[in-house]
Design a protein around this motif. Sequence first.
Motif, short mmCIF file in Angstrom:
data_model
loop_
_atom_site.label_atom_id
_atom_site.label_comp_id
_atom_site.label_asym_id
_atom_site.label_seq_id
_atom_site.Cartn_x
_atom_site.Cartn_y
_atom_site.Cartn_z
N UNK A 53 0.80 -1.20 0.00
CA UNK A 53 0.00 0.00 0.00
C UNK A 53 0.84 1.27 0.00
N UNK A 54 2.14 1.15 -0.02
CA UNK A 54 3.05 2.29 -0.01
C UNK A 54 3.68 2.45 -1.38
N UNK A 55 4.08 3.70 -1.64
CA UNK A 55 4.81 3.94 -2.89
C UNK A 55 6.18 3.27 -2.79
N UNK A 56 6.66 2.83 -3.89
CA UNK A 56 7.98 2.20 -3.90
C UNK A 56 8.26 1.57 -5.24
N UNK A 57 9.44 1.11 -5.39
CA UNK A 57 9.84 0.45 -6.62
C UNK A 57 9.76 -1.06 -6.42
N UNK A 58 9.69 -1.77 -7.51
CA UNK A 58 9.56 -3.22 -7.46
C UNK A 58 10.74 -3.84 -8.19
N UNK A 59 11.39 -4.79 -7.54
CA UNK A 59 12.52 -5.51 -8.15
C UNK A 59 12.00 -6.78 -8.78
N UNK A 60 12.31 -6.96 -10.07
CA UNK A 60 11.93 -8.17 -10.80
C UNK A 60 13.21 -8.92 -11.13
N UNK A 61 13.46 -10.07 -10.47
CA UNK A 61 14.65 -10.86 -10.80
C UNK A 61 14.63 -11.27 -12.27
N UNK A 62 15.79 -11.32 -12.87
CA UNK A 62 15.89 -11.64 -14.29
C UNK A 62 15.23 -12.98 -14.62
N UNK A 63 15.24 -13.91 -13.68
CA UNK A 63 14.62 -15.22 -13.89
C UNK A 63 13.11 -15.11 -14.06
N UNK A 64 12.51 -14.03 -13.58
CA UNK A 64 11.06 -13.82 -13.67
C UNK A 64 10.66 -13.15 -14.99
N UNK A 65 11.64 -12.69 -15.77
CA UNK A 65 11.34 -12.10 -17.08
C UNK A 65 11.11 -13.25 -18.05
N UNK A 66 9.89 -13.34 -18.55
CA UNK A 66 9.52 -14.45 -19.42
C UNK A 66 9.85 -14.15 -20.87
#
Length: 85
Positions: A53-66
């Motif tokens: 519920x807070x502002x922030x950035x999201x980290x997407x691990x490279x393994x999660x990039x399809x």
Amino acid sequence: MRVSELRVLDIINIEDGRRLGPVIDLDLDLEKGIVKGIVIMASSRAKGFFGSGKAGDVFVPWEKVIKIGIDVILVDGRDLININY
């Protein structure tokens, strides 16, 4: 593809089809010469999705990039990490 071109692509969660936000940074391991992940700016609709519920950035691990396509980047959005700098 150049890094600057990634910034204009939509990030889509394949689990529910939601747009997660734009790419704002890449996390690189310069010693190994690999991309560790991408950092996206959480959109107002996506903030609740990540549970904080807070502002922030999201980290997407490279393994999660399809797939990186012409218009979108598809990611597996389960268990993404919300980060605040």
